[in-house]
Design a protein around this motif. Structure first.
Motif: not given
Length: 513
Positions: A76-93
């Motif tokens: 997912v897109e962060p509020k501020e991008k950083d080339e060394n940081i990756f943001h994820y979410v896990i979806h399940h109902p």
């Protein structure tokens, strides 16, 4: 280059994923790690909403309850991008949005029932993602509070996820009082239900107080390579047994913490705060922002039950749109026992403070939502006292104005692992009045950078709270130079994340550096 994985229940680096201070930490620490040249992957639950608009990375298949679960990992897109940081979410109902900040559930009859289920699914999905090498080779896994400690259970006892044993694992205690205690069996949220084919070593997982339950906070403490609290003083507090309400300490887990300390794997490191450049905004926006917040709130269907009170609050602030009060005391916090126990048990103390404020045309602005009994009490007092402005809503604009414009920030927490609010107020030169406990001990010095109160008994604490408030108001009125010096000292304090993360590398991450 080290490759980190941060696992948490909140992350304020992405939109709409913050309830408390955990979100701030998960936003700020990866930034500091990135500045050191290391890479960070941050993963939180989607809560059935945060994956929308994200990029699907992979499906995650795993076994729970003797059936195959499929969860979905999104970047997912962060509020501020950083080339060394990756943001994820896990979806399940079944990882649903809760009624507390759209994150946590408030199960009144069986605490942690719903949350335990969704964090079981979340943690197992994270373990599967690690197994599938989605994040690359992880050197350090930093887990936060009980919501993520199931990963340590899987790491130690689940043969499918034993590859995690090669990862240095750090466990952070943000709030020891919230522990995630559930039964071993005979419940939909039991270990037996979700892991029916695993041999469960009850003696290694058992809660110290409830022999038929496991304790997820205890699992984190027992099985992590290293454990830390979010301030040095809170570490010292939790090594001692609680004696509520005079003292909140280890909350039943002090023996586990003493053992971790004896083994040399327990530390207390003060959280930091960001110190951005001062915003170029007007210094008289507080009451305008309160008014706008109330106007926005009354149009929402979800607050119909308190529209009359919101209108009452709006009417009270009208005079201050034109002329500022003589003194502004303020608080921002969730309405819980931790934050406002003194008010609930001793409302007469709050009334004394409001009466004292009235003598200088002062007001007390308190913004927060939370436990119904606290909301009810504060709405009642708002009707009783014209100078108590209770904003029973949430607003980032109002919060920012409070930190920038108030004269005194009031933080009467029963206990406080670290606290961020006092740091945010102090960086704007605002003295704070705090209970001398936990991280507040480490950040506020009486009549130097702010004011504090304490006592041997509950009655002494409440009396001293009122007395310290009166002392602060007296200095503001009659000792202008002293007040200016306190403000200057507060503004000069620096609780930086650089200092904190340097300690992380030295004490927590050192095996890989």
């Amino acid at each position: 280059m080290n490759n980190f994985l941060f696992v948490a229940s909140e992350n304020d680096a992405i939109h709409n994923c913050k309830v408390g201070g955990v979100g701030d930490v998960i936003r700020d620490v990866p930034r500091e790690i990135s500045r050191k040249g290391d890479r960070v992957h941050v993963v939180v639950p989607s809560y059935s909403r945060l994956h929308q608009g994200g990029k699907l990375i992979t499906n995650l298949n795993f076994r729970l309850r003797d059936v195959t679960y499929v969860a979905y990992l999104y970047e997912v897109e962060p509020k501020e991008k950083d080339e060394n940081i990756f943001h994820y979410v896990i979806h399940h109902p079944e990882i649903e949005s809760g009624d507390i900040g759209n994150v946590y559930h408030n199960d009144l009859t069986e605490p942690f029932f719903t949350d335990t289920i969704k964090y079981f699914i979340f943690c197992t999905a994270v373990a599967q993602a690690i197994k599938q090498n989605v994040f690359g080779k992880i050197n350090i896994m930093h887990l936060h509070d009980w919501h993520t400690s199931l990963l340590l259970f899987l790491r130690k006892f689940h043969p499918k996820y034993e590859m995690m044993q090669g990862i240095r694992t750090v466990y952070c205690i943000h709030n020891l009082a919230i522990q995630g205690i559930r039964p071993f069996e005979n419940s939909h949220s039991s270990l037996q239900t979700w892991f029916p084919n695993l041999e469960i070593p009850r003696e290694e997982l058992v809660d110290p107080r409830y022999a038929d339950c496991f304790n997820l906070m205890a699992i984190g403490i027992r099985f992590a390579d290293v454990v830390h609290t979010v301030s040095p003083s809170y570490k010292e507090d939790v090594l001692l047994p609680s004696e509520p309400p005079e003292f909140i300490g280890g909350e039943g887990l002090e023996q586990d913490l003493i053992e971790a300390d004896r083994q040399g794997r327990f530390y207390g490191i003060l959280n930091g705060s960001e110190y951005p450049a001062a915003k170029k905004t007007g210094n008289r926006t507080l009451f305008k922002n309160i008014y706008n917040t109330i106007f926005d709130q009354v149009q929402k269907e979800t607050v119909k039950h308190k529209i009359d009170f919101l209108a009452h609050t709006g009417q009270k602030i009208l005079p201050y749109l034109k002329k500022r009060p003589g003194f502004i005391c303020a608080s921002v916090a969730r309405l819980t026992e931790q934050k406002f126990y003194f008010f609930k048990r001793s409302p007469e103390a709050l009334l004394k403070i409001l009466d004292k404020l009235a003598t200088v045309n002062g007001v007390y602005v308190l913004l927060g939502t939370g436990a119904p009994e606290y909301e009810h009490l504060l709405r009642k007092i708002s009707h009783q006292r014209a100078n108590f402005i209770f904003i029973n809503a949430q607003s980032e604009d109002v919060i920012e104005s409070i930190y920038r414009e108030s004269d005194l920030y009031f933080m009467p927490s029963l206990f406080e692992p670290c606290g961020i609010s006092q740091m945010l107020a102090m960086r704007n030169g605002q003295p704070c009045l705090v209970h001398h406990t936990g991280g507040l001990k480490d950040t506020v010095r009486h009549v130097h950078t702010g004011f504090s109160f304490d006592g041997r008994t509950y009655e002494e604490k409440v009396q001293n709270m009122v007395a310290s408030f009166e002392e602060a108001l007296d200095i503001y009125q009659n000792e202008k130079e002293t007040w200016k010096k306190i403000r200057k000292n507060a503004r000069k304090m620096r609780f930086t994340w650089k200092k904190s993360v340097d300690e992380y590398y030295k004490l927590l991450y050192k095996w890989t550096s």
